[in-house]
Design a protein around this motif. Structure first.
Motif, PDB file in Angstrom:
ATOM      1  N   GLU A  60      -2.139  -6.407   7.903  1.00 24.18           N
ATOM      2  CA  GLU A  60      -1.308  -5.140   8.669  1.00 24.18           C
ATOM      3  C   GLU A  60      -1.039  -5.268  10.029  1.00 24.18           C
ATOM      4  O   GLU A  60      -1.519  -6.266  10.794  1.00 24.18           O
ATOM      5  CB  GLU A  60      -2.004  -3.882   8.229  1.00 24.18           C
ATOM      6  CG  GLU A  60      -3.292  -3.749   9.111  1.00 24.18           C
ATOM      7  CD  GLU A  60      -4.078  -2.430   8.640  1.00 24.18           C
ATOM      8  OE1 GLU A  60      -4.623  -2.276   7.972  1.00 24.18           O
ATOM      9  OE2 GLU A  60      -3.564  -1.288   9.453  1.00 24.18           O
ATOM     10  N   GLU A 114       5.523   9.318   5.169  1.00 24.54           N
ATOM     11  CA  GLU A 114       4.555  10.064   4.741  1.00 24.54           C
ATOM     12  C   GLU A 114       4.407  11.220   5.605  1.00 24.54           C
ATOM     13  O   GLU A 114       4.467  10.940   7.102  1.00 24.54           O
ATOM     14  CB  GLU A 114       3.224   8.933   4.442  1.00 24.54           C
ATOM     15  CG  GLU A 114       3.544   7.652   3.675  1.00 24.54           C
ATOM     16  CD  GLU A 114       3.905   7.959   2.551  1.00 24.54           C
ATOM     17  OE1 GLU A 114       3.833   9.308   1.676  1.00 24.54           O
ATOM     18  OE2 GLU A 114       4.426   7.278   1.555  1.00 24.54           O
ATOM     19  N   ARG A 169      -0.134   1.703   1.045  1.00 25.28           N
ATOM     20  CA  ARG A 169      -0.762   0.576   0.198  1.00 25.28           C
ATOM     21  C   ARG A 169      -0.630   0.649  -1.319  1.00 25.28           C
ATOM     22  O   ARG A 169      -0.515  -0.191  -2.025  1.00 25.28           O
ATOM     23  CB  ARG A 169      -2.195   0.395   0.670  1.00 25.28           C
ATOM     24  CG  ARG A 169      -2.472  -0.344   1.752  1.00 25.28           C
ATOM     25  CD  ARG A 169      -3.393  -1.408   1.747  1.00 25.28           C
ATOM     26  NE  ARG A 169      -3.790  -2.310   3.302  1.00 25.28           N
ATOM     27  CZ  ARG A 169      -2.996  -3.301   3.382  1.00 25.28           C
ATOM     28  NH1 ARG A 169      -2.431  -3.830   2.391  1.00 25.28           N
ATOM     29  NH2 ARG A 169      -3.332  -4.042   4.630  1.00 25.28           N
ATOM     30  N   GLY A 170      -0.467   1.996  -1.668  1.00 25.46           N
ATOM     31  CA  GLY A 170      -0.309   2.457  -3.228  1.00 25.46           C
ATOM     32  C   GLY A 170       0.889   1.942  -3.639  1.00 25.46           C
ATOM     33  O   GLY A 170       1.161   1.458  -4.638  1.00 25.46           O
ATOM     34  N   LYS A 182      -1.950  10.721   4.994  1.00 21.65           N
ATOM     35  CA  LYS A 182      -2.959   9.539   4.456  1.00 21.65           C
ATOM     36  C   LYS A 182      -1.706   8.316   4.359  1.00 21.65           C
ATOM     37  O   LYS A 182      -1.382   7.657   3.315  1.00 21.65           O
ATOM     38  CB  LYS A 182      -3.325   9.742   2.929  1.00 21.65           C
ATOM     39  CG  LYS A 182      -4.246  10.878   2.895  1.00 21.65           C
ATOM     40  CD  LYS A 182      -4.781  11.189   1.456  1.00 21.65           C
ATOM     41  CE  LYS A 182      -5.405  12.396   1.419  1.00 21.65           C
ATOM     42  NZ  LYS A 182      -5.716  12.875  -0.070  1.00 21.65           N
ATOM     43  N   ALA A 232      -1.869   4.867   5.450  1.00 22.21           N
ATOM     44  CA  ALA A 232      -1.991   3.612   4.957  1.00 22.21           C
ATOM     45  C   ALA A 232      -2.492   3.722   3.530  1.00 22.21           C
ATOM     46  O   ALA A 232      -1.981   2.760   2.544  1.00 22.21           O
ATOM     47  CB  ALA A 232      -3.359   3.194   5.641  1.00 22.21           C
ATOM     48  N   GLU A 233      -3.032   4.761   3.032  1.00 19.40           N
ATOM     49  CA  GLU A 233      -3.517   4.878   1.541  1.00 19.40           C
ATOM     50  C   GLU A 233      -2.298   5.025   0.544  1.00 19.40           C
ATOM     51  O   GLU A 233      -2.145   4.362  -0.301  1.00 19.40           O
ATOM     52  CB  GLU A 233      -4.130   5.909   1.514  1.00 19.40           C
ATOM     53  CG  GLU A 233      -4.872   6.250   0.285  1.00 19.40           C
ATOM     54  CD  GLU A 233      -5.788   7.495  -0.021  1.00 19.40           C
ATOM     55  OE1 GLU A 233      -6.351   8.023   1.053  1.00 19.40           O
ATOM     56  OE2 GLU A 233      -5.719   8.348  -1.093  1.00 19.40           O
ATOM     57  N   HIS A 234      -1.378   5.772   1.111  1.00 17.54           N
ATOM     58  CA  HIS A 234       0.005   6.261   0.222  1.00 17.54           C
ATOM     59  C   HIS A 234       1.040   4.903   0.466  1.00 17.54           C
ATOM     60  O   HIS A 234       1.373   4.316  -0.744  1.00 17.54           O
ATOM     61  CB  HIS A 234       0.580   7.080   0.842  1.00 17.54           C
ATOM     62  CG  HIS A 234       0.176   8.522   0.292  1.00 17.54           C
ATOM     63  ND1 HIS A 234       0.343   9.600   0.907  1.00 17.54           N
ATOM     64  CD2 HIS A 234      -0.653   8.812  -0.933  1.00 17.54           C
ATOM     65  CE1 HIS A 234      -0.315  10.519   0.467  1.00 17.54           C
ATOM     66  NE2 HIS A 234      -0.941  10.050  -0.798  1.00 17.54           N
TER      67      HIS A 234
END
Ligand code: C5P
Length: 219
Positions: free
Chosen positions: A192, A146, A155-156, A149, A151-153
């Motif tokens: 995590e 990435e 986890r998505g 973002k 963590a957000e990406h």
């Protein structure tokens, strides 16, 4: 096989880039070197697993004790992954699969002229998602590269692809791709872990140990 927590298990990994042909001499690919996947294959082998590495084109030697299957396109990678995952307990998708392929690769070398040119592309299959779909009991680990973002990406992707674990790294600005060191943030449903900047060999040892730990703790 080495003695260790993964003894008796078969781990299948994908690694390296894929190549999508444009014509007999040209292709679309990416900057993946395969180093992270190869290092992880060696680490899982050292933890006792039988390891099969499905590899796109790389310049790397096959790690000792690891079986290697060479592929070129995402379609090849999908076919071998579905086949080899049938008797595996752990599947790790470290390959940088090309997201698109050329619709109709030319049989002969494309000749240039003075006009502009464009290529029609189609979406490639998602290998790791297809493997997960076919083998619901497999322990499946993905990677996410990435530029923002993290963590957000990550986890998505963990949720969308129904993975058991995802290892995410920052890329761009000279980070991770085709380098000998890396840092990872690893995510799973209940937790995590940060694996700070280190050689890919050291990171692979820590990630291998974490995979063994989470595999042992799976429901
Ligand atoms: O969606 P994204 O490409 O970022 O997801 C990365 C993860 O999915 C990696 O584990 C990669 O090996 C896998 N992947 C795949 N097939 C694709 C695209 C990604 O297996 N076509």
């Amino acid at each position: 096989f080495a003695d260790g927590p993964l003894r008796g298990l078969h781990a299948v990994l994908t690694a390296g880039p894929t190549r999508e042909p444009i014509d007999p001499v040209r292709y679309i690919s990416n900057r993946s070197s395969g180093k992270m996947g190869y290092a992880l294959a060696a680490s899982l082998q050292a933890l006792g697993a039988r390891v099969t590495l499905i590899s796109g084109p790389t310049n790397l030697p096959t790690p000792a004790g690891v079986a290697r299957v060479d592929v070129e396109t995402a379609a090849d990678l999908l076919e071998h992954s579905l086949q080899l995952a049938a008797d595996a307990q752990i599947f790790i998708g470290a390959a940088a699969v090309a997201d698109y392929r050329v619709d109709a690769p030319a049989d002969e070398k494309i000749k240039k002229n003075d006009a502009a040119m464009s290529l029609a592309l189609s979406r490639n299959p998602d290998v790791i998602a297809a493997v997960r779909e076919r083998y619901p009991d497999l322990f499946v680990v993905g990677f996410a590269a990435e530029t923002e973002k993290l963590a957000e990406h990550a986890r998505g992707k963990l949720e969308r692809k129904k993975l058991d674990m995802i290892a995410a790294n920052w890329v761009g600005r000279g980070r991770a791709f085709d380098r000998d060191d890396n840092a990872l943030s690893v995510f799973w449903a209940g937790g995590e872990r940060e694996l700070p900047q280190a050689s890919k060999a050291a990171i692979a040892r820590d990630l291998g140990a974490l995979i063994a730990e989470r595999y042992g703790a799976r429901a």
